[in-house]
Structures are given as C-alpha cells and as structure tokens.
Write a protein that holds these residues in place. Structure first.
Motif, PDB file in Angstrom:
ATOM      1  N   THR A 167      54.766  54.907  84.776  1.00 17.88           N
ATOM      2  CA  THR A 167      56.179  54.588  84.573  1.00 17.88           C
ATOM      3  C   THR A 167      56.355  53.433  83.599  1.00 17.88           C
ATOM      4  O   THR A 167      57.201  53.486  82.697  1.00 17.88           O
ATOM      5  CB  THR A 167      56.829  54.232  85.928  1.00 17.88           C
ATOM      6  OG1 THR A 167      56.654  55.317  86.840  1.00 17.88           O
ATOM      7  CG2 THR A 167      58.311  53.954  85.751  1.00 17.88           C
ATOM      8  N   SER A 168      55.547  52.389  83.772  1.00 24.92           N
ATOM      9  CA  SER A 168      55.641  51.243  82.862  1.00 24.92           C
ATOM     10  C   SER A 168      55.311  51.638  81.431  1.00 24.92           C
ATOM     11  O   SER A 168      55.962  51.182  80.484  1.00 24.92           O
ATOM     12  CB  SER A 168      54.692  50.124  83.316  1.00 24.92           C
ATOM     13  OG  SER A 168      55.030  49.670  84.607  1.00 24.92           O
ATOM     14  N   SER A 169      54.318  52.541  81.264  1.00 31.74           N
ATOM     15  CA  SER A 169      53.935  52.962  79.911  1.00 31.74           C
ATOM     16  C   SER A 169      55.062  53.726  79.244  1.00 31.74           C
ATOM     17  O   SER A 169      55.379  53.499  78.074  1.00 31.74           O
ATOM     18  CB  SER A 169      52.670  53.829  79.971  1.00 31.74           C
ATOM     19  OG  SER A 169      51.577  53.102  80.479  1.00 31.74           O
ATOM     20  N   VAL A 170      55.682  54.648  79.999  1.00 34.41           N
ATOM     21  CA  VAL A 170      56.777  55.440  79.422  1.00 34.41           C
ATOM     22  C   VAL A 170      57.963  54.548  79.067  1.00 34.41           C
ATOM     23  O   VAL A 170      58.569  54.670  77.994  1.00 34.41           O
ATOM     24  CB  VAL A 170      57.201  56.553  80.403  1.00 34.41           C
ATOM     25  CG1 VAL A 170      58.459  57.251  79.902  1.00 34.41           C
ATOM     26  CG2 VAL A 170      56.078  57.559  80.575  1.00 34.41           C
ATOM     27  N   ILE A 171      58.301  53.632  79.974  1.00 34.27           N
ATOM     28  CA  ILE A 171      59.434  52.738  79.703  1.00 34.27           C
ATOM     29  C   ILE A 171      59.121  51.833  78.519  1.00 34.27           C
ATOM     30  O   ILE A 171      59.977  51.597  77.660  1.00 34.27           O
ATOM     31  CB  ILE A 171      59.762  51.914  80.962  1.00 34.27           C
ATOM     32  CG1 ILE A 171      60.323  52.824  82.056  1.00 34.27           C
ATOM     33  CG2 ILE A 171      60.767  50.805  80.641  1.00 34.27           C
ATOM     34  CD1 ILE A 171      60.562  52.142  83.372  1.00 34.27           C
ATOM     35  N   SER A 172      57.888  51.334  78.454  1.00 33.44           N
ATOM     36  CA  SER A 172      57.498  50.495  77.316  1.00 33.44           C
ATOM     37  C   SER A 172      57.615  51.266  76.006  1.00 33.44           C
ATOM     38  O   SER A 172      58.057  50.731  74.988  1.00 33.44           O
ATOM     39  CB  SER A 172      56.065  49.994  77.492  1.00 33.44           C
ATOM     40  OG  SER A 172      55.960  49.176  78.627  1.00 33.44           O
TER      41      SER A 172
ATOM     42  N   SER B 104      62.588  53.109  86.130  1.00 35.37           N
ATOM     43  CA  SER B 104      62.569  54.552  85.888  1.00 35.37           C
ATOM     44  C   SER B 104      63.873  55.232  86.291  1.00 35.37           C
ATOM     45  O   SER B 104      64.318  56.163  85.628  1.00 35.37           O
ATOM     46  CB  SER B 104      61.398  55.183  86.651  1.00 35.37           C
ATOM     47  OG  SER B 104      61.540  54.953  88.049  1.00 35.37           O
ATOM     48  N   GLU B 105      64.499  54.765  87.392  1.00 41.33           N
ATOM     49  CA  GLU B 105      65.682  55.456  87.912  1.00 41.33           C
ATOM     50  C   GLU B 105      67.001  54.824  87.480  1.00 41.33           C
ATOM     51  O   GLU B 105      68.028  55.490  87.446  1.00 41.33           O
ATOM     52  CB  GLU B 105      65.620  55.483  89.446  1.00 41.33           C
ATOM     53  CG  GLU B 105      64.392  56.206  90.000  1.00 41.33           C
ATOM     54  CD  GLU B 105      64.427  57.690  89.663  1.00 41.33           C
ATOM     55  OE1 GLU B 105      63.341  58.276  89.496  1.00 41.33           O
ATOM     56  OE2 GLU B 105      65.534  58.245  89.528  1.00 41.33           O
ATOM     57  N   ARG B 106      66.981  53.529  87.188  1.00 40.93           N
ATOM     58  CA  ARG B 106      68.240  52.839  86.882  1.00 40.93           C
ATOM     59  C   ARG B 106      68.159  52.080  85.565  1.00 40.93           C
ATOM     60  O   ARG B 106      68.813  51.054  85.389  1.00 40.93           O
ATOM     61  CB  ARG B 106      68.587  51.863  88.006  1.00 40.93           C
ATOM     62  CG  ARG B 106      68.707  52.539  89.372  1.00 40.93           C
ATOM     63  CD  ARG B 106      69.115  51.542  90.444  1.00 40.93           C
ATOM     64  NE  ARG B 106      69.195  52.154  91.755  1.00 40.93           N
ATOM     65  CZ  ARG B 106      69.510  51.496  92.880  1.00 40.93           C
ATOM     66  NH1 ARG B 106      69.785  50.189  92.823  1.00 40.93           N
ATOM     67  NH2 ARG B 106      69.544  52.118  94.044  1.00 40.93           N
ATOM     68  N   ALA B 107      67.318  52.551  84.653  1.00 40.26           N
ATOM     69  CA  ALA B 107      67.134  51.828  83.380  1.00 40.26           C
ATOM     70  C   ALA B 107      68.432  51.709  82.609  1.00 40.26           C
ATOM     71  O   ALA B 107      68.673  50.723  81.909  1.00 40.26           O
ATOM     72  CB  ALA B 107      66.072  52.531  82.536  1.00 40.26           C
ATOM     73  N   ASP B 108      69.298  52.732  82.724  1.00 45.14           N
ATOM     74  CA  ASP B 108      70.560  52.703  81.962  1.00 45.14           C
ATOM     75  C   ASP B 108      71.499  51.601  82.423  1.00 45.14           C
ATOM     76  O   ASP B 108      72.429  51.216  81.697  1.00 45.14           O
ATOM     77  CB  ASP B 108      71.278  54.054  82.079  1.00 45.14           C
ATOM     78  CG  ASP B 108      70.483  55.161  81.397  1.00 45.14           C
ATOM     79  OD1 ASP B 108      69.642  54.821  80.542  1.00 45.14           O
ATOM     80  OD2 ASP B 108      70.687  56.332  81.728  1.00 45.14           O
ATOM     81  N   ASN B 109      71.278  51.074  83.630  1.00 44.60           N
ATOM     82  CA  ASN B 109      72.166  50.036  84.169  1.00 44.60           C
ATOM     83  C   ASN B 109      71.752  48.629  83.742  1.00 44.60           C
ATOM     84  O   ASN B 109      72.414  47.657  84.088  1.00 44.60           O
ATOM     85  CB  ASN B 109      72.183  50.098  85.696  1.00 44.60           C
ATOM     86  CG  ASN B 109      72.729  51.417  86.212  1.00 44.60           C
ATOM     87  OD1 ASN B 109      73.518  52.063  85.529  1.00 44.60           O
ATOM     88  ND2 ASN B 109      72.312  51.835  87.393  1.00 44.60           N
ATOM     89  N   TYR B 110      70.637  48.534  83.022  1.00 44.54           N
ATOM     90  CA  TYR B 110      70.136  47.215  82.657  1.00 44.54           C
ATOM     91  C   TYR B 110      70.011  47.075  81.152  1.00 44.54           C
ATOM     92  O   TYR B 110      69.776  48.044  80.434  1.00 44.54           O
ATOM     93  CB  TYR B 110      68.747  46.974  83.286  1.00 44.54           C
ATOM     94  CG  TYR B 110      68.764  46.949  84.798  1.00 44.54           C
ATOM     95  CD1 TYR B 110      68.549  48.130  85.536  1.00 44.54           C
ATOM     96  CD2 TYR B 110      69.004  45.768  85.500  1.00 44.54           C
ATOM     97  CE1 TYR B 110      68.566  48.126  86.909  1.00 44.54           C
ATOM     98  CE2 TYR B 110      69.024  45.754  86.890  1.00 44.54           C
ATOM     99  CZ  TYR B 110      68.797  46.953  87.583  1.00 44.54           C
ATOM    100  OH  TYR B 110      68.814  46.936  88.933  1.00 44.54           O
TER     101      TYR B 110
END
Length: 573
Positions: free
Chosen positions: A28-33, A375-381
């Motif tokens: 998850t961290s890799s994809v978000i990065s 992963s689930e709430r990235a759009d809120n931050y």
C-alpha cells in the motif's frame, strides 16, 4: 504433545499475521508513494520544467538576434554609408567591399543595402538587382520603407543565396537631417534555430517545434510526433491549435495515438512565431515506474527474509523454553533450587510473548491504521497530510525493526551454551559505526553525537559490545530533547576500560535508578519525541556487559541528563 501442537498453531498464525501486515503495508505504501510521486512529477513538468525549457529557447533566440541587430544598427549609422549614398553612390565596389567586410568580421550569413534613390540591391557579392514595386518578392522593401519603426526582424527566402531560409534584420538608413536614404541589414542562417531545436531534443528528450501565426510548422526536432505541415491538421494537436496561437504563454494536454502529450508554448514576438515544447507523459513517468517495481521486489525480499529469521527464532526459543519447563517440573520435588530457575524461565517466556503481543502488535496497528487511511481515504487528505501519515508509518516500521533486532540478540543470550568470542576491539571504531547507523533519528531531533574516544581498546565479544553501544546511544537519543548533545568517551586504568555515554536529556527519577536495568515492562517510558520502548534494551546491555566480565551502572540528575558507564577488560588476559 497437545500443548506443543497448540503452541505451534498459534505461532504459525502469528507469523502469518505479521507477514500479511508487512506485505499489505509495504504494498500500500509503495502504491501511494508512486501516485504521490507521479502527481508531483507531473505538476513539476506542467508548472516549471516545460515552461522553463520554452523560456530558455526564447532567451537563446534573443541572444542570437542581439548581435545581428547591433551590427545592422551600426551599419545604418556608419558615416561611410551615409556619405557614399549622399555622394551619388560612386564606385559601387566600395559598398560591396564594405558589406563583405561586415559579413566576414561579424560572422553574418548575408549583408545587403537597397538605395531608395536608385533602387539598387547591393549584396556582399555585388549589385544583385533593381527592386521594383511590380515584383512580389520585393514587397518587403516597400513595407520596411513605409513602417514607423527603424528596424524589423523578418524570416524570408534569400533569393541572392539559393532561396535559403534566412532571418533578416532590416534597418533604415537616414541622412544627417533625418531623411530616409536606404535600407540596410544583415541575415543569419535559419540553421541556428535548427541547432537549438536539436540540442534541446538531445538533452531533455522533448520535441521542439517552431510554428508561425498560421500554424505552419517552420522547423521541428528530429523524430517529432507531429509530422504534419500545420498543427491545425495534426491529430490531437488540432484540438488545441487555435487556443495555443491566441496566447503568449500556455499549457495544454492532448491525446495522440493513445498517448497523453504535455505541451507548453511561448510566443516569440521578434519572429511572430511560437515555440512549442512537447513531451509524452509516459516517458516522463518511466523512471518512477521502474523505481516502484525495483523497490517493491527488494521490499518483498527483505520482508521474506525477516519473517524467516523471526520464525526460526520463535520456534527455537519456544522449543527450548518448553523443554526447560518440562525438565524443571519433573525435578521440582527433588531439587528446590530448580524451582527458581523454572520461574525465571517462565518469566522470560511471558516477557517474550508480552513484547510480541503488546510492543510488536502496537506498531503493526499503527502501520495498519496509517496504510488504511492512505489507501481508503487518500482523497480526504492533502499531500502534506499524506506525507505526515507516511512518516508515522515509517517510524512504526523502524520501531518494529529495532525491537526485532533486540529480540533476536536477547533470545540468543537465553539459549543455553551461548558463548562469547572476545577479541581486541577499537572502541572508537565501534562508536563511529553506531553513530553512522543512528545518525538519521539524531538528525531528525537535531541532536549532536560526539565520539570523544581516541585510542581506547577493549577485549570483548565485538557483536555484543556493538549491541550495547547501539542500545545506549539509541536510548540517549530517545530521552534527549531536540537540540541536545550526546558524548561517548572512554578511559583506561589498571587493565580496565570504562566507557561513558553522557547525554543532556531529561534525566531519571531517583526511585527508578535501581530498577532501570531490570527486565520489567513498567520501566519503559515514551521518549522526548514520543518514541516507544520495550524495557528490553538496557536489560540486554546489562547481561552482555556482565557476560564479558564487566559491570554497568548509571548516574543521573532529573532534568540535567544521564551518564551510563560500563567497564570491560582492556586487554587479553
């Protein structure tokens, strides 16, 4: 046997849970990065790199035109030119030689002069022609003759030099009373723009185009994606052509052959052209995709290796504890001394699983929570908030790594028969190595670590002393506030070396000094930066120092800092 099988099942489930958490968190961290890096790179291309490239090209064009404009102005102001025209243009060879000298001296492609009186076109090779209003190719002269400005920059075919495309600087010549006499000037080869285009393609892997006000592509870099002669007819680019040619500075995106193209354009008023910088989004992002794949597989390998080590240590240690518990239970009635040993072994086991159930699960919970938010709430931050969450996830991972390392060292010490392999050590090298390893957390808290050891030596197990030094310096970093200082020194006396780790931290309450080295969960407290501990590190230090024939103690004043001392043999007995 039933208990052993039940314990084995628990261990397998625990290892499986740890593995799933590590893999899921890392993936998850890799994809978000990757997504954050992709957005940042794209933003940099749009907001800075592509516009900067077009501005640089424009600056180079201005620089290349500055000298020809100066030369043309100098020619128009030359008294020889004025006097020669006013004297009736006697001896045309003088003017031809003048034009040729100017061309050769200043490296111009062409030089010329058209007399308003005789309409002669003087070229550096001789008289070329008589200009006429009836000749469409001479319209430029009559346009310049009527314009208000003293000079202009124009791109046209050079009839006197095989119709080569040339950038002309046309400069009016006036007599001493301000009356118009002629038009003179210089020309530079259009190839200079082509060289600029090719250089930027080679250096930045970006396509460069020069387009006139009608959208005609005047020149383009080699291998450019737009092959049509006019951008109004080019696939994809046609959708942005009108807006692009209506703005001085602009940025657009369009699709061509399934690829997203990023385009930055800038107007060049001197030529009334536009320079267009184009780059495929996929090629710009290729680097971070490659890095993502590489980091992903490296991370999976590291996680797998960690799980293998943890599984081996847990099974081995659990088996040894079970074996000792059974043996001591059988001898309890006959050997009273073994009861104490059995109790100690059971306490060690409880401590081990307490650490796993609390101190290992707690940071994993932080990992799960952080990766779930990302992963689930990235759009809120915002990106800053996501970066802060990622930083906390990373900190939790570092806590897990530090705990696992101490657990393995501690487990090795508890195994019966674990021996020490002493050798002569350079304590300065040991401290330098650990300062290098612990530099990132110290730097994050702006803590200075000083190695004050010069030539002190010791005779001890290198792995154990490395672990002791790492834990003491790490502990000092944990309880030293930002801006503090840690000093490591050593002194030899009477065959014994005393090592001191001194910090400017918060100090320790007097009532805790006697239990600070005990294997007690309650002795663990949060550091000045919120760091978590397990109470295992100092207990590990005490046991390792004592196994090497030394002793360890602490001096501390609440609010002023602490000094940890331990002794070792200076030389081989």
């Amino acid at each position: 046997m039933a208990n052993w099988q039940a314990g084995s099942s628990v261990r397998r489930n625990l290892i499986a849970l740890i593995g799933l958490i590590l893999i899921a968190g890392f993936a998850t961290s890799s994809v978000i990065s990757y997504q954050v890096s992709k957005a940042s790179l794209r933003e940099a291309l749009i907001g800075n790199e592509l516009p900067l490239t077009s501005d640089n090209i424009y600056s180079e064009i201005q620089r290349d035109l500055l000298r020809p404009v100066f030369v043309a102005s100098m020619m128009a102001d030359d008294t020889f030119v004025r006097d020669w025209l006013l004297d009736g243009e006697v001896d045309p060879g003088k003017m031809t030689r003048f034009l040729d000298e100017i061309r050769a001296q200043h490296g111009m492609f062409t030089t010329f002069l058209i007399s308003d009186k005789t309409r002669r076109y003087y070229h550096f090779k001789g008289i070329s022609k008589i200009v006429s209003e009836d000749d469409a190719r001479d319209n430029w002269y009559f346009r310049v003759r009527k314009m208000k400005e003293d000079h202009e920059i124009n791109v046209d075919l050079n009839a006197e030099q095989n119709d080569a495309l040339t950038i002309f600087i046309n400069q009016k010549v006036f007599d001493y009373q301000g009356n118009y006499l002629a038009t003179t000037g210089v020309g530079i080869a259009f190839d200079s723009l082509v060289r600029v285009v090719d250089r930027y393609r080679e250096n930045f892997s970006r396509h460069v185009y020069f387009v006139d006000k009608a959208g005609t592509v005047m020149t383009r870099s080699e291998g450019a994606s737009i092959t049509e002669e006019n951008i109004h007819k080019a696939e994809g680019a046609a959708t942005i052509a009108d807006k692009l040619l209506a703005a001085d500075h602009s940025f657009f995106e369009y699709e061509r052959n399934g690829e997203t193209m990023l385009v930055s354009a800038r107007h060049i008023p001197e030529l009334n052209w536009w320079v267009i910088i184009e780059q495929e989004e996929a090629s710009a992002l290729a680097g971070i995709r490659k890095s993502l794949i590489t980091n992903f597989f490296v991370g999976l390998f590291a996680i797998s290796l960690t799980l293998v080590v943890v599984l081996y240590a847990v099974n081995w240690f659990y088996a040894r504890l079970e074996q000792k518990a059974v043996e001591m239970a059988q001898l309890a009635e006959h050997e009273a001394g073994l009861n104490k040993r059995l109790k100690y072994e059971l306490e060690l086991k409880d401590k081990f699983f307490s650490i796993i159930s609390h101190d290992l699960i707690s940071p994993f919970s932080s990992l799960l929570s952080g990766t779930h938010l990302m992963s689930e709430r990235a759009d809120n931050y915002s990106k800053e908030e996501l970066a802060d969450i990622a930083k906390k996830v990373h900190a939790s991972a570092e806590d897990v790594f530090s705990l696992l390392r101490n657990l393995l060292d501690w487990a090795r010490l508890q195994i019966d028969g674990a021996s020490i392999d002493p050798e002569d050590l350079s304590l300065r090298d040991v401290v330098r190595k650990n300062i290098s390893v612990l530099a990132p957390p110290a730097r994050e808290k702006d803590i200075q670590i000083v190695n004050s050891i010069d030539a002190a030596s010791a005779y001890a197990d290198p792995l154990m002393i490395d672990t002791v030094m790492r834990n003491l310096i790490s502990n000092a970093i944990k309880f030293t506030p930002p801006g503090g200082k840690i000093d490591v020194s050593a002194q030899e006396q009477d065959g014994e070396t005393r090592v001191t780790v001194r910090d400017t931290g918060v100090g320790i309450d007097p009532d805790r000094l006697d239990t600070i080295f005990g294997l007690d969960q309650e002795t663990s407290t949060l550091g000045t930066g919120g760091e978590r501990g397990t109470g295992l590190g100092l207990a590990l230090c005490k046991e390792m120092v004592e196994r090497n024939g030394g002793k360890i103690w602490i001096e501390s004043v609440k609010g002023e800092g602490s000094q940890f001392h331990f002794t070792l043999r200076s030389r081989r007995p």
